[in-house]
Each structure stands twice: as C-alpha cells, then as structure tokens.
Design a protein around this motif. Structure first.
Motif, short mmCIF file in Angstrom:
data_model
loop_
_atom_site.label_atom_id
_atom_site.label_comp_id
_atom_site.label_asym_id
_atom_site.label_seq_id
_atom_site.Cartn_x
_atom_site.Cartn_y
_atom_site.Cartn_z
N LEU A 88 20.08 3.88 -53.72
CA LEU A 88 19.30 2.68 -54.02
C LEU A 88 20.16 1.85 -54.95
N ALA A 89 20.36 0.58 -54.60
CA ALA A 89 21.24 -0.27 -55.40
C ALA A 89 20.65 -1.66 -55.55
N VAL A 90 20.84 -2.23 -56.72
CA VAL A 90 20.46 -3.61 -56.99
C VAL A 90 21.74 -4.35 -57.37
N GLU A 91 21.91 -5.53 -56.83
CA GLU A 91 23.09 -6.33 -57.11
C GLU A 91 23.21 -6.51 -58.62
N PRO A 92 24.40 -6.30 -59.20
CA PRO A 92 24.56 -6.33 -60.66
C PRO A 92 23.97 -7.57 -61.35
N GLY A 93 24.05 -8.72 -60.76
CA GLY A 93 23.53 -9.92 -61.39
C GLY A 93 22.01 -10.02 -61.40
N HIS A 94 21.34 -9.11 -60.68
CA HIS A 94 19.88 -9.14 -60.58
C HIS A 94 19.21 -7.91 -61.18
N ARG A 95 19.96 -7.09 -61.88
CA ARG A 95 19.38 -5.87 -62.45
C ARG A 95 18.47 -6.17 -63.63
N ARG A 96 17.58 -5.22 -63.93
CA ARG A 96 16.64 -5.28 -65.06
C ARG A 96 15.62 -6.42 -64.90
N ARG A 97 15.27 -6.71 -63.65
CA ARG A 97 14.29 -7.76 -63.37
C ARG A 97 13.17 -7.25 -62.47
N GLY A 98 13.08 -5.95 -62.28
CA GLY A 98 12.02 -5.38 -61.47
C GLY A 98 12.31 -5.32 -59.98
N LEU A 99 13.54 -5.64 -59.57
CA LEU A 99 13.85 -5.64 -58.14
C LEU A 99 13.97 -4.23 -57.57
#
Length: 165
Positions: A88-99
């Motif tokens: 499971l991965a979230v693009e680094p620029g969008h982390r810590r935003r609940g995605l």
C-alpha cells in the motif's frame, strides 16, 4: 490561459473527487510515483493472482498520476476467498492527509463486493505506519514473526494482521 472551471493541478485532492479503480497488475503498470513498494511486491507475487488498485483524483488532468495505490493477491476460491495485501503506497507529496485511510476503506468495500471474506497483511518495522493504519481500520494482530541472527544488531520483527470482511 486556464479557464476558471479547469482543475488546478496544484490543489489538494478532494475526497469527493477520488475514485478507486483496478488497473492491470504487471511490472510496467505501476505509475512512477508508486513504483518502489508496488514493484517490489509485484516481483514477489504471481501477477496472475494480483490486482492493482489505484486511487485517482478524477478532477485532476487525465495525465495526472494516481495519488495512492495498493497491490492485493487474491487466493483461490477454494481457500475461502482470502486475500493478501502485498503493498500500500501513497504518493510522497500527498501523505499524512488521510489518503491511505481512504484507499484502504475503498479497497475493503471493493474486495467485499468481489466475495473476498478476509484480508491479511504482513507489516514490517519501518513500514511507514502501515501496522497502525491497519489496526485503526479494524485489523487484528494474529501472529508475530521474528528472525534473529548471530549478529546481535540484526533483528527482524514483523506482525501478521487480519480483518474479516
């Protein structure tokens, strides 16, 4: 000159404009922003049994990469329809935003609709908070896997988490 109705590529992805979609699971499928964890997982798993899900912002330009992704290996129907969350991965620029939480919630809904009855995941130390995310989403720790070597500084500890759907 952009029109006022054109989406701004610099804006935050809105929760109402995010869409989970399944894309072909092969080594060339993972977008560049998700390549590292998803490619590692794809190399370890049989691609024929894997599903790659991406969370895309439909209000963004068509060429915009997805903001998050997950790789799931689905077991055989005789196995009680369990699945393994490989990455499971979230693009680094969008982390810590609940995605990651949104991706996981949408993924659980999709898997449940496809007849999957349980989702398992192995979380390692330094995984970026995956174990905590899963526990907050209702996963429970089923076992601890530990490996110790002769060198006292090398210890590897992982946990298996599971959630019934």
């Amino acid at each position: 000159m952009p029109r006022s109705s054109d989406p701004d590529p610099r804006r935050e992805p809105g929760s109402s404009t995010l869409l989970l979609r399944e894309v072909p699971a092969h080594l060339g499928a993972a977008p560049a922003l998700l390549r590292s964890p998803l490619l590692v997982a794809l190399r370890e798993a049989p691609a024929a049994r894997c599903r790659l899900y991406v969370l895309a912002d439909v209000a963004a330009p068509a060429a915009a990469p997805p903001v998050a992704g997950a790789l799931v290996e689905v077991g055989e129907p005789a196995s009680g329809r369990s699945a393994l969350l490989r990455a499971l991965a979230v693009e680094p620029g969008h982390r810590r935003r609940g995605l990651g939480r949104r991706l996981l919630a949408d993924l659980l809904t999709e898997l449940r609709a496809d007849g999957v009855r349980a989702l398992r995941c192995r979380a390692d130390p330094g995984d970026g908070g995956l174990a905590g995310l899963l526990e907050r989403a209702g996963f429970t720790v089923t076992s601890h896997a530990a490996s110790e070597y002769d060198v006292p500084n090398i210890r590897h500890r992982a946990v298996w988490l599971v959630r019934e759907l």
